[in-house]
Design a protein around this motif. Structure first.
Motif, PDB file in Angstrom:
ATOM      1  N   THR A 156       1.225  -1.121   0.340  1.00  0.00           N
ATOM      2  CA  THR A 156      -0.113  -0.055   0.001  1.00  0.00           C
ATOM      3  C   THR A 156       0.616   0.988   0.304  1.00  0.00           C
ATOM      4  OG1 THR A 156      -1.841  -1.280   1.297  1.00  0.00           O
ATOM      5  CG2 THR A 156      -1.677   1.215   1.548  1.00  0.00           C
ATOM      6  N   ARG A 158       0.912   5.479  -1.259  1.00  0.00           N
ATOM      7  CA  ARG A 158      -0.285   7.101  -1.504  1.00  0.00           C
ATOM      8  C   ARG A 158      -0.585   6.779  -2.501  1.00  0.00           C
ATOM      9  NH1 ARG A 158       3.130  11.604   2.602  1.00  0.00           N
ATOM     10  NH2 ARG A 158       2.317  10.832   4.597  1.00  0.00           N
ATOM     11  N   THR A 194      -3.979   4.568  -1.265  1.00  0.00           N
ATOM     12  CA  THR A 194      -4.364   5.693  -0.704  1.00  0.00           C
ATOM     13  C   THR A 194      -5.325   6.834  -0.379  1.00  0.00           C
ATOM     14  OG1 THR A 194      -2.912   5.891   1.109  1.00  0.00           O
ATOM     15  CG2 THR A 194      -3.506   4.535   1.874  1.00  0.00           C
ATOM     16  N   ARG A 203      -6.884   1.693   2.501  1.00  0.00           N
ATOM     17  CA  ARG A 203      -5.181   1.234   3.602  1.00  0.00           C
ATOM     18  C   ARG A 203      -5.912  -0.270   3.949  1.00  0.00           C
ATOM     19  NH1 ARG A 203      -6.117   3.318   9.494  1.00  0.00           N
ATOM     20  NH2 ARG A 203      -3.744   3.172   9.421  1.00  0.00           N
TER      21      ARG A 203
END
Length: 269
Positions: A156, A158, A194, A203
C-alpha cells in the motif's frame, strides 16, 4: 591530501562495520530509490532480516537499520529507501552513486524470518511504502514456497507511481533462475493506494476489516488455524494491523518462539 600538501588519514572504521561499494543505484520517484552493494564473503543473513547501514559523519559512523531486499543466496546486497530531505542519513544517502562507499553492519537480525512462524497454509506479507523491502527478499527465498501453498504480498502506497518497485519485483520473480519454477502460481500481488484513484484503493487495514481483500482474491478471511502474517510498514500501520490479527486470535512469534504473525519494528530515519 589537504590544500597545504599534508596527507589526510582515512577514518578508522569500528570493528562492527565493513566498507562496501555501491554497484548500482536506481531512483524510482522523487521520494524513493534503491541501491545495490557488494557483499562480503563472510556476510551471512536470513532472508527478511535487517542490518545497520550508513555513512561516515564527523569522524564517526551514522548508521540506521535497513531491511535487506535481496535474498540470502544473492551475491550482492539490495536496499530500498525513502528520501528524507532533512533526515540525518537519508538526506545524504539519496545522493550516492556507483563507486561510492557505504558502511555495512556485520550482524544482521530481525523478526521477519520464516523461522519465527509456525507451519501454515497461506502466508500474508503486509507492507506499506518501503516496508516491502524485507518481502522483496522473502519472495525470492525457495523455503517460502516449500513451506506455504500460497503467498500473498500486499503493498500500500499513497500514489500509483510509488508502487513501481514492487510491481517490477513481482514481475521478475517468475523469471528468477532459482525460484521461478517454485513460484508456479503460488505468489499473489495485491497493491493498493490511499491518495490516488486505483482499481484497489484504501488502507490495507480497512480492506482486511471490510473483507474487500478476501473478496477480491476469492479466499476465506484470515484464520489463525491456517494463515500466517508478516507485517512491515509505518508505525501506525504496524499498530493497527497487529491489533486486527490479535483480535482474530493470532499469536505473535519470535526467533525464540514461532507464532502466527511477526512484526518488524526497525525503521529508517
Amino acid at each position: 591530501m589537504t590544500p597545504d600538501g599534508n596527507s589526510v588519514e582515512a577514518p578508522v572504521l569500528p570493528k562492527t562495520v565493513t566498507a562496501e561499494t555501491v554497484v548500482d543505484v536506481r531512483h524510482w520517484t522523487d521520494e524513493l530509490f534503491s541501491f545495490r552493494l557488494t557483499r562480503p564473503a563472510s556476510f551471512r543473513f536470513r532472508s527478511g532480516e535487517f542490518v545497520m547501514l550508513g555513512l561516515m559523519g564527523e569522524g564517526k559512523p551514522l548508521l540506521r537499520a535497513y531491511s535487506i531486499a535481496s535474498p540470502s543466496w544473492d551475491d550482492g546486497l539490495d536496499f530500498f529507501s525513502i528520501k528524507v530531505p532533512d533526515g540525518p542519513l537519508t538526506s545524504r544517502l539519496q545522493h550516492i552513486k556507483e563507486g561510492d562507499t557505504i558502511l555495512l553492519g556485520k550482524k544482521p537480525t530481525g523478526t521477519l524470518v520464516l523461522d519465527a512462524l509456525k507451519p501454515g497454509k497461506r502466508l500474508y506479507m503486509l507492507s506499506t511504502g518501503t516496508g516491502i523491502a524485507p518481502f522483496a527478499s522473502l519472495i525470492r527465498e525457495p523455503d517460502a514456497y516449500e513451506k506455504f501453498d500460497q503467498i500473498i504480498l500486499t503493498h500500500t502506497c499513497r500514489h500509483v507511481v510509488d508502487l513501481g518497485y514492487g510491481r517490477q519485483l513481482v514481475d521478475s520473480v517468475e523469471q528468477d533462475p532459482l525460484v521461478g519454477e517454485l513460484v508456479g502460481g503460488k505468489l499473489t500481488y495485491y497493491a493498493t493506494t490511499t491518495r490516488e484513484d486505483f482499481p484497489t484503493k484504501g488502507r490495507i487495514t480497512d480492506l482486511i476489516e471490510n473483507g474487500r481483500i478476501f473478496a477480491d482474491l476469492g479466499i476465506a478471511p484470515l484464520n489463525p488455524e491456517e494463515d500466517r502474517v508478516m507485517i512491515c510498514g509505518s508505525m501506525a500501520m504496524l499498530q493497527d494491523t497487529k491489533s486486527i490479527v490479535e483480535d482474530l486470535g493470532f499469536e505473535e512469534g519470535s526467533n525464540a518462539k514461532p507464532g502466527d504473525f511477526v512484526v518488524e519494528k526497525a525503521f529508517v530515519d
